[in-house]
Design an enzyme around this catalytic site. Structure first.
Site, PDB file in Angstrom:
ATOM      1  N   GLN A 152     -25.246  14.953  -6.433  1.00 25.71           N
ATOM      2  CA  GLN A 152     -25.915  15.435  -7.639  1.00 25.71           C
ATOM      3  C   GLN A 152     -26.975  16.486  -7.344  1.00 25.71           C
ATOM      4  O   GLN A 152     -27.984  16.575  -8.031  1.00 25.71           O
ATOM      5  CB  GLN A 152     -26.533  14.251  -8.416  1.00 25.71           C
ATOM      6  CG  GLN A 152     -25.512  13.213  -8.835  1.00 25.71           C
ATOM      7  CD  GLN A 152     -26.132  12.005  -9.518  1.00 25.71           C
ATOM      8  OE1 GLN A 152     -27.347  11.837  -9.507  1.00 25.71           O
ATOM      9  NE2 GLN A 152     -25.318  11.176 -10.121  1.00 25.71           N
ATOM     10  N   THR A 153     -26.724  17.302  -6.336  1.00 24.78           N
ATOM     11  CA  THR A 153     -27.671  18.369  -6.005  1.00 24.78           C
ATOM     12  C   THR A 153     -27.093  19.754  -6.243  1.00 24.78           C
ATOM     13  O   THR A 153     -27.756  20.747  -5.956  1.00 24.78           O
ATOM     14  CB  THR A 153     -28.112  18.260  -4.532  1.00 24.78           C
ATOM     15  OG1 THR A 153     -26.953  18.202  -3.692  1.00 24.78           O
ATOM     16  CG2 THR A 153     -28.974  17.037  -4.300  1.00 24.78           C
ATOM     17  N   LEU A 155     -24.756  21.349  -4.664  1.00 27.26           N
ATOM     18  CA  LEU A 155     -24.537  22.054  -3.395  1.00 27.26           C
ATOM     19  C   LEU A 155     -23.061  22.116  -3.017  1.00 27.26           C
ATOM     20  O   LEU A 155     -22.702  22.373  -1.882  1.00 27.26           O
ATOM     21  CB  LEU A 155     -25.330  21.381  -2.268  1.00 27.26           C
ATOM     22  CG  LEU A 155     -26.856  21.461  -2.405  1.00 27.26           C
ATOM     23  CD1 LEU A 155     -27.535  20.620  -1.332  1.00 27.26           C
ATOM     24  CD2 LEU A 155     -27.332  22.906  -2.323  1.00 27.26           C
ATOM     25  N   SER A 156     -22.186  21.867  -4.000  1.00 26.03           N
ATOM     26  CA  SER A 156     -20.738  21.986  -3.816  1.00 26.03           C
ATOM     27  C   SER A 156     -20.170  20.985  -2.822  1.00 26.03           C
ATOM     28  O   SER A 156     -19.371  21.328  -1.951  1.00 26.03           O
ATOM     29  CB  SER A 156     -20.365  23.417  -3.402  1.00 26.03           C
ATOM     30  OG  SER A 156     -20.707  24.326  -4.405  1.00 26.03           O
ATOM     31  N   ASP A 203     -18.378  29.202  -5.217  1.00 26.91           N
ATOM     32  CA  ASP A 203     -18.628  28.189  -4.195  1.00 26.91           C
ATOM     33  C   ASP A 203     -17.509  28.148  -3.170  1.00 26.91           C
ATOM     34  O   ASP A 203     -17.743  28.034  -1.963  1.00 26.91           O
ATOM     35  CB  ASP A 203     -18.766  26.809  -4.831  1.00 26.91           C
ATOM     36  CG  ASP A 203     -19.837  26.767  -5.899  1.00 26.91           C
ATOM     37  OD1 ASP A 203     -20.583  27.748  -6.028  1.00 26.91           O
ATOM     38  OD2 ASP A 203     -19.925  25.746  -6.609  1.00 26.91           O
TER      39      ASP A 203
END
Length: 395
Positions: A152-153, A155-156, A203
Site C-alpha cells: 500500500q505504498t 511502489l509497484s 511502472d
C-alpha cells in the site's frame, strides 16, 4: 527507444555506480544457454518511483521514472514434473489463528497475494507466444516468489512480481531474443489488467528497463507502435532523493483504492472532453519534458519546482478526499523543511528532494521521525537490460 542521454562527466558515472547498493537483477543458474541440464532460474525486479509526469502516462502524456533499489520482488523458477504455483507463506496466507487474525490480515494485506499474479503472467505469456507463433519447448516448472516491497505504498509491488516472473519464463523457454523489449511492459500490464488492476505503462517500463527512463506516450506512438518512445538517461543526472512512507499505511491503502476508483471518473471526464482535465493532464505531461531538460542541465532548482507543481496539479484534479490525509501529510512534512515533494505513484509514498543539501536532508529526517514516517535515501538501480537486449531495442 532513443539513445541514452549521457552528457555528464566520468565523475557522475562513477557516482551513479557508487549509489546503487541493491542486489543484481538476475541470478540465472545456467552456466551456458546451450546446456541440456535443467536448472533453477531466479530474477529480481525493483520498486519504482515516478519522478515527474504521472499520472499522464494513461492520457498519452510523458513521464520520468526510475527503478528503486531499496525494495524488490524476486521470482524463482525450478524445473518440475508438474507446473506448480507455490503460495508465499506470508502473502498468500490461508491459515489463521483466529477470525481476528483473518480480518486484520485482510485489512492490512487485502484479499490477494502473488499467486494470482504468477498465474496471470503465465496465461498472458502463453497467449502471446501462441499468437506470435513462438514455439515453446516441453517441460514444466514450479514458480515461487518473495518480496520486500512495502504494501500500500504505491511502489509497484504487484508489477515487480509479474516482471520478475516474465524474465524467468523468457529464460526457461530460451526465447528472450524473440520478445521485443518494448512490448514486455505491455505484457506485464495485460496480466495485471486481467486481474482488474488499474494501472498504466510507466511502472512496467521502469521495471523492464531499469535505471532512469524518460517516456513519451504520445498518441502517435501508441497508435502506430502499441507502445511509447522510451529514452534511457544516465542515473548520475539525479541528485540525492528521499523516499517517505508510513509504517502503518492503512489510510494510504484506503486512499489508493479510492484513487483507483476516481481514476476511472477522471478518465471518463477526459474522454468526454472536459477542458479542465485535458489541459491539466497536458500540463502534467509537459512537466516531464521540462524535467528531462532540467536533469540534463543539472538545474536542480527547476527540478524542485517541477516536482511541487506535479503534486499540485494532481491535487486539483483528484481532490484531497481522494488523495487521503496521511498522503497529504507526508508531502506537507517534507515541504515544512523546504524540500520538494510529490507522490511516487498514486499515493502511499512520497519522493522528496532537498535542494539545499545535506543539512536540509537532516531536517527532513527529523521532521519525518517526529511525524512517525519512515524516510530513506533512494537507491538508484542502473539499467538492467543486457547488451544483447539493448541491440534489439528500436532506435
Amino acid at each position: 527507444m532513443r539513445g541514452s542521454d549521457d552528457d555528464n562527466d566520468d565523475d557522475d558515472k562513477a557516482e551513479c555506480c557508487h549509489r546503487f547498493r541493491g542486489k543484481k537483477r538476475s541470478k540465472a543458474a545456467a552456466a551456458e544457454m546451450g546446456s541440456q541440464e535443467e536448472v533453477a532460474i531466479e530474477h529480481q525486479a525493483y520498486a519504482r518511483i515516478g519522478l515527474l509526469g504521472n499520472p499522464s502516462d494513461v492520457y498519452f502524456g510523458r513521464t520520468i521514472s526510475f527503478s528503486l533499489g531499496n525494495f524488490w520482488a524476486s521470482v524463482r523458477l525450478e524445473p518440475s514434473d508438474d507446473l506448480i504455483i507455490r503460495p508465499h507463506p506470508t502473502h498468500d496466507l490461508i491459515s489463521f489463528t483466529s477470525i481476528h487474525h483473518l480480518v486484520s490480515r485482510l485489512q492490512s494485506e487485502g484479499y490477494y497475494g502473488g499467486v494470482r499474479l504468477l498465474m496471470a503472467i503465465c496465461k498472458l505469456f502463453y497467449k502471446y507466444c501462441t499468437d506470435n507463433k513462438i514455439e515453446l519447448k516441453e517441460g514444466n516448472f514450479t514458480l515461487s516468489y518473495d518480496t520486500n516491497i512495502p504494501h500500500q505504498t504505491g511502489l509497484s509491488g504487484s508489477s515487480a512480481i509479474v516482471c520478475a516472473a516474465l524474465n524467468c519464463l523468457l529464460d526457461f523457454y530460451r526465447i528472450r531474443h524473440l520478445v521485443k523489449v518494448e512490448i514486455r511492459p505491455e505484457m506485464i500490464l495485460s496480466a495485471e489488467t486481467e486481474l482488474g488492476i488499474v494501472a498504466g505503462l510507466q511502472d512496467r517500463v521502469a521495471q523492464v528497463y531499469g535505471g532512469l527512463v524518460y517516456m513519451d506516450f504520445s498518441k502517435e506512438y501508441m497508435d502506430k507502435l502499441g507502445y511509447g518512445m522510451y529514452t534511457m538517461m544516465d542515473i548520475g543526472l539525479l541528485p540525492p532523493l528521499y523516499l517517505i512512507y508510513a509504517e502503518n499505511p492503512s489510510d494510504s491503502g484506503k486512499s489508493l483504492l479510492s484513487c483507483m476508483q476516481v481514476h476511472s471518473t477522471v478518465r471518463q471526464r477526459w474522454l468526454e472532453g472536459d477542458e479542465f482535465i485535458i489541459s491539466s493532464m497536458e500540463e502534467v505531461a509537459e512537466l516531464a519534458l521540462e524535467g528531462r531538460k532540467a536533469l540534463l542541465e543539472k538545474d536542480y532548482a527547476e527540478l524542485a519546482d517541477l516536482m511541487n507543481r506535479n503534486f499540485e496539479l494532481r491535487r486539483k484534479m483528484f481532490g484531497d478526499d481522494v488523495l487521503g490525509s496521511l498522503n497529504i501529510q507526508m508531502v506537507e512534512v517534507a515541504r515544512s523543511v523546504g524540500a520538494a515533494s510529490k507522490f511516487t505513484g498514486s499515493g502511499g509514498a512520497v519522493v522528496a528532494f532537498c535542494p539545499d543539501g545535506p543539512d536540509q536532508a537532516k531536517l527532513l529526517e527529523e521532521a519525518c521521525e517526529k511525524a512517525g514516517f519512515i524516510v530513506q535515501q533512494a537507491i538508484i538501480v542502473p539499467p538492467v537490460l543486457n547488451d544483447e537486449e539493448l541491440k534489439t531495442v528500436s532506435i
